[in-house]
Scaffold this motif. Structure first.
Motif, PDB file in Angstrom:
ATOM      1  N   GLU A  42      41.296  48.006  26.077  1.00 14.35           N
ATOM      2  CA  GLU A  42      42.385  47.350  25.462  1.00 14.35           C
ATOM      3  C   GLU A  42      43.297  46.971  26.774  1.00 14.35           C
ATOM      4  O   GLU A  42      44.124  47.839  27.394  1.00 14.35           O
ATOM      5  N   LYS A  43      43.502  45.681  27.066  1.00 10.93           N
ATOM      6  CA  LYS A  43      44.040  45.214  28.188  1.00 10.93           C
ATOM      7  C   LYS A  43      45.630  45.408  28.309  1.00 10.93           C
ATOM      8  O   LYS A  43      46.505  45.913  29.037  1.00 10.93           O
ATOM      9  N   GLY A  44      46.207  45.236  26.923  1.00  7.09           N
ATOM     10  CA  GLY A  44      47.618  45.684  26.780  1.00  7.09           C
ATOM     11  C   GLY A  44      48.125  46.918  27.071  1.00  7.09           C
ATOM     12  O   GLY A  44      49.255  46.794  27.499  1.00  7.09           O
ATOM     13  N   PHE A  45      47.299  47.699  27.055  1.00  6.72           N
ATOM     14  CA  PHE A  45      47.706  49.277  27.347  1.00  6.72           C
ATOM     15  C   PHE A  45      47.975  49.446  28.815  1.00  6.72           C
ATOM     16  O   PHE A  45      48.949  49.952  29.126  1.00  6.72           O
ATOM     17  N   TRP A  46      47.110  48.782  29.727  1.00  7.56           N
ATOM     18  CA  TRP A  46      47.272  48.957  31.064  1.00  7.56           C
ATOM     19  C   TRP A  46      48.432  48.067  31.550  1.00  7.56           C
ATOM     20  O   TRP A  46      49.065  48.362  32.565  1.00  7.56           O
ATOM     21  N   HIS A  75      40.003  44.881  35.081  1.00  7.61           N
ATOM     22  CA  HIS A  75      40.000  46.513  35.245  1.00  7.61           C
ATOM     23  C   HIS A  75      39.673  47.176  36.547  1.00  7.61           C
ATOM     24  O   HIS A  75      40.031  48.009  36.886  1.00  7.61           O
ATOM     25  N   TYR A  76      39.053  45.915  37.309  1.00  8.70           N
ATOM     26  CA  TYR A  76      38.799  46.449  38.696  1.00  8.70           C
ATOM     27  C   TYR A  76      39.838  46.036  39.521  1.00  8.70           C
ATOM     28  O   TYR A  76      39.830  46.221  40.969  1.00  8.70           O
ATOM     29  N   ALA A  78      44.177  50.349  35.549  1.00 13.31           N
ATOM     30  CA  ALA A  78      42.763  50.451  35.005  1.00 13.31           C
ATOM     31  C   ALA A  78      41.726  50.523  36.153  1.00 13.31           C
ATOM     32  O   ALA A  78      40.631  51.208  35.665  1.00 13.31           O
ATOM     33  N   ARG A  79      42.035  50.083  37.314  1.00 12.80           N
ATOM     34  CA  ARG A  79      40.943  50.451  38.282  1.00 12.80           C
ATOM     35  C   ARG A  79      40.738  51.983  38.610  1.00 12.80           C
ATOM     36  O   ARG A  79      39.795  52.344  39.162  1.00 12.80           O
ATOM     37  N   TRP A 134      41.343  54.225  36.247  1.00 14.54           N
ATOM     38  CA  TRP A 134      40.632  55.062  35.066  1.00 14.54           C
ATOM     39  C   TRP A 134      39.227  54.768  35.205  1.00 14.54           C
ATOM     40  O   TRP A 134      38.439  55.513  34.971  1.00 14.54           O
ATOM     41  N   TRP A 135      38.862  53.356  35.235  1.00 16.67           N
ATOM     42  CA  TRP A 135      37.347  52.993  35.141  1.00 16.67           C
ATOM     43  C   TRP A 135      36.675  53.655  36.264  1.00 16.67           C
ATOM     44  O   TRP A 135      35.407  54.044  36.127  1.00 16.67           O
ATOM     45  N   THR A 136      37.254  53.699  37.598  1.00 16.56           N
ATOM     46  CA  THR A 136      36.528  54.450  38.715  1.00 16.56           C
ATOM     47  C   THR A 136      36.282  55.956  38.304  1.00 16.56           C
ATOM     48  O   THR A 136      35.300  56.549  38.675  1.00 16.56           O
ATOM     49  N   ALA A 137      37.248  56.553  37.613  1.00 12.05           N
ATOM     50  CA  ALA A 137      37.002  58.097  37.282  1.00 12.05           C
ATOM     51  C   ALA A 137      36.061  58.005  36.161  1.00 12.05           C
ATOM     52  O   ALA A 137      35.073  58.989  36.088  1.00 12.05           O
ATOM     53  N   GLU A 138      35.943  57.070  35.145  1.00 14.59           N
ATOM     54  CA  GLU A 138      35.105  57.069  34.282  1.00 14.59           C
ATOM     55  C   GLU A 138      33.509  56.832  34.833  1.00 14.59           C
ATOM     56  O   GLU A 138      32.774  57.448  34.311  1.00 14.59           O
ATOM     57  N   LEU A 139      33.338  55.942  35.574  1.00  9.98           N
ATOM     58  CA  LEU A 139      32.075  55.555  35.979  1.00  9.98           C
ATOM     59  C   LEU A 139      31.767  56.470  37.071  1.00  9.98           C
ATOM     60  O   LEU A 139      30.320  56.703  37.091  1.00  9.98           O
ATOM     61  N   PHE A 140      32.291  57.179  38.013  1.00 10.60           N
ATOM     62  CA  PHE A 140      31.803  58.017  38.920  1.00 10.60           C
ATOM     63  C   PHE A 140      31.901  59.410  38.651  1.00 10.60           C
ATOM     64  O   PHE A 140      31.225  60.393  39.454  1.00 10.60           O
TER      65      PHE A 140
END
Length: 295
Positions: free
Chosen positions: A99-103, A141-142, A147-148, A150-156
């Motif tokens: 959800e882009k609006g969250f970030w 997100h990147y 967002a960058r 959070w997604w780095t933490a999620e993916l790694f």
């Protein structure tokens, strides 16, 4: 410098890019002005429900601590500390994180001072300011400031272990080159990259930028999920972790937090891909030297 918002409601919210545009002024981007937080929160949409994980102060306190701890260092140093703790504090599903609006709200309504502190470029040669890139507030997100992370933490992360996230965040080009690629959603691929960084096989941003296109291109023929299969993901572990937010203490500041108790990535799959990626890296390094570039 842009300050902490004067008005912070109790709960996190959503705000669209169109709504955000009115408050994302040149003065805010240059760090000269504050966000008109009272007006912004009148148009923002508070998150529904009463879940503890949506309480704003939990994430604002974390961001305050990050800025205090790294005030005397280069702001980039905060990424490796904040990414795992932001992930653990928010406890989002991937659907929620999409959800882009969250970030956008987190950057503009909760911590615009952090975004400016972390991403404001050095002034021009004549001393005039360079603005923060708009995509640090409203980008993909990147690129977007939070967002960058959070997604780095999620993916790694490796199941509950955030240590690989710390390693990945130690190279800024992992954000720019790796996190945007779909192939990183394959957990053994992400962990193999971390091992290459830990070994020193890949060290510089230039080397990451050379290797990532080769890994991405090879994925269509090598089919990483076939040659290095992952275990099935455990949805129950994620749900229990999210539900645990109601009784969780604030994310630890001096030790790494724990993520959801999912199975770790199979070591054999990671080792297999490390060998594959080392071969790819040797080839791209040779091409670089052949074109007259030095390591």
């Amino acid at each position: 410098m842009t300050s902490r918002p004067e008005h912070l409601p109790e709960r996190l919210a959503l705000i669209s890019d169109t709504q955000a545009a009115e408050y994302l002024t040149a003065g805010v981007l240059e760090g000269r002005d504050d966000v008109r937080s009272i007006a912004l929160n009148k148009v923002a949409e508070p998150l529904r429900g009463d879940e503890v994980r949506a309480e704003l102060y939990r994430v604002r306190d974390l961001i305050d601590d990050a800025m205090d701890m790294f005030r005397a260092e280069r702001p980039t140093a905060a990424d490796a500390w904040l990414a795992p703790r932001l992930h653990e504090t928010l406890r989002l599903t991937r659907r929620e994180a999409a959800e882009k609006g969250f970030w956008t709200y987190l950057a503009l309504g909760v911590a615009p001072d952090y975004v400016v502190w972390r991403h404001l470029p050095d002034p021009k040669a004549d001393g005039s300011p360079r603005p923060v890139a708009r995509d640090r507030f409203v980008g993909p997100h990147y690129k977007q400031a939070f967002a960058r992370l959070w997604w780095t933490a999620e993916l790694f992360r490796d199941g509950p272990d955030y240590q690989p996230v710390v390693v990945a965040c130690g190279n800024q080009d992992m954000f720019n080159s790796a996190v945007r690629l779909d192939v990183i959603d394959h957990r053994p691929t992400a962990q193999a990259l971390v091992r290459l960084l830990e070994r020193g096989t890949v060290r510089t941003g230039r080397e990451v930028n050379a290797l990532m296109p080769a890994i991405n291109a090879a994925a269509s023929t090598l089919m990483y999920d076939v040659i290095a299969p992952d275990v099935d993901r455990d949805g129950d572990a994620l749900r229990e972790w999210i539900e645990g937010a109601a009784s969780a203490l604030p994310s630890p500041r001096t030790t790494l937090p724990d993520g959801p108790e999912e199975q770790r990535v199979p070591d054999g799959a990671v080792r297999h891909l490390v060998a594959q990626f080392e071969d790819l890296f040797f080839d791209v390094s040779v091409r670089g030297r052949a074109s007259g570039e030095s390591d």
